[in-house]
Scaffold this motif. Sequence first.
Motif, PDB file in Angstrom:
ATOM      1  N   UNK A   1       0.835  -1.204   0.000  1.00 56.39           N
ATOM      2  CA  UNK A   1       0.000   0.000   0.000  1.00 56.39           C
ATOM      3  C   UNK A   1       0.870   1.254   0.000  1.00 56.39           C
ATOM      4  N   UNK A   2       1.437   1.565  -1.135  1.00 54.15           N
ATOM      5  CA  UNK A   2       2.272   2.752  -1.251  1.00 54.15           C
ATOM      6  C   UNK A   2       2.232   3.270  -2.681  1.00 54.15           C
ATOM      7  N   UNK A   3       2.562   4.526  -2.820  1.00 47.67           N
ATOM      8  CA  UNK A   3       2.537   5.178  -4.131  1.00 47.67           C
ATOM      9  C   UNK A   3       3.525   4.514  -5.096  1.00 47.67           C
ATOM     10  N   UNK A   4       3.050   4.250  -6.303  1.00 47.39           N
ATOM     11  CA  UNK A   4       3.901   3.678  -7.333  1.00 47.39           C
ATOM     12  C   UNK A   4       3.730   2.182  -7.519  1.00 47.39           C
ATOM     13  N   UNK A   5       3.065   1.504  -6.564  1.00 43.89           N
ATOM     14  CA  UNK A   5       2.860   0.061  -6.693  1.00 43.89           C
ATOM     15  C   UNK A   5       1.993  -0.243  -7.907  1.00 43.89           C
ATOM     16  N   UNK A   6       2.439  -1.151  -8.748  1.00 40.61           N
ATOM     17  CA  UNK A   6       1.681  -1.549  -9.934  1.00 40.61           C
ATOM     18  C   UNK A   6       0.610  -2.553  -9.531  1.00 40.61           C
ATOM     19  N   UNK A   7      -0.622  -2.296  -9.910  1.00 41.66           N
ATOM     20  CA  UNK A   7      -1.748  -3.133  -9.519  1.00 41.66           C
ATOM     21  C   UNK A   7      -2.677  -3.349 -10.709  1.00 41.66           C
ATOM     22  N   UNK A   8      -3.689  -4.179 -10.472  1.00 42.03           N
ATOM     23  CA  UNK A   8      -4.809  -4.273 -11.405  1.00 42.03           C
ATOM     24  C   UNK A   8      -6.064  -3.962 -10.611  1.00 42.03           C
ATOM     25  N   UNK A   9      -7.030  -3.295 -11.253  1.00 42.69           N
ATOM     26  CA  UNK A   9      -8.268  -2.898 -10.588  1.00 42.69           C
ATOM     27  C   UNK A   9      -9.454  -3.339 -11.429  1.00 42.69           C
ATOM     28  N   UNK A  10     -10.462  -3.912 -10.783  1.00 44.88           N
ATOM     29  CA  UNK A  10     -11.647  -4.432 -11.475  1.00 44.88           C
ATOM     30  C   UNK A  10     -12.660  -3.298 -11.615  1.00 44.88           C
ATOM     31  N   UNK A  11     -12.789  -2.718 -12.827  1.00 49.12           N
ATOM     32  CA  UNK A  11     -13.747  -1.646 -13.084  1.00 49.12           C
ATOM     33  C   UNK A  11     -14.790  -2.062 -14.113  1.00 49.12           C
TER      34      UNK A  11
END
Length: 222
Positions: free
Chosen positions: A170-180
């Motif tokens: 949980x920090x700025x810059x972490x690459x993630x995927x988000x279900x939208x």
Amino acid sequence: MESTEKFTTSKEVIAFLAETFPKCFSIEGEALPLKIGIFQDLAQRLDDEERVSKTLLRSALRHYTNSWRYLYSIKEGAHRVDLDGEKGEAIEKEHSDHAQKQLEESKAKAAEKRKAKLAQQPKRSEKRQFNRPKGEKPANSTQPEAKRGTKPKNNRPNTTPPAKLTEDDMKQGTRVTVKLGKEPMPAAITEIAKDGIHVQLDTGMVVKVKADALRLARSKRS
């Protein structure tokens, strides 16, 4: 004297951005792909601008990057630009394909809305259709509707689901995927707030989501 009255709509903010940063934003014609992280640059440059709140700025940026003409600009090999119009990184195929998918889904939704709106309108020829001989088709048949929806579904192979985020992630810059939508979208964390986590999609759109909606990307950028 310049007005200090705050903007109240995304449309007003977009017009202001196009006037203030004409080499980056526009309100007509072809759009330019935006640099990833453009929100942070805008927040810094507009820090003293009392007319634009960060909340409305995020909303306007989301509206801008979700428009058809912007999604159309996300093409493989095209270069993203910063606020001054300077070219940056080239768009990867993954980002281009994702933007194209968003564009197709958005157009499909718009077509469904138009279809539903037309269905609610009374047809002048309804009474005459009751008296037609058997076997005779009306002039406005449903043949165009039959053509829609025949596109074969894109069956994607099953893959192992990505891992949930830990506290260290949980920090700025972490690459993630988000279900939208129907499928996860690649993004990067830009801000951790009390009421949610702000992430920026690779198309440039900024959204706020709950931590449960995020998963770690399979590969992280340094």
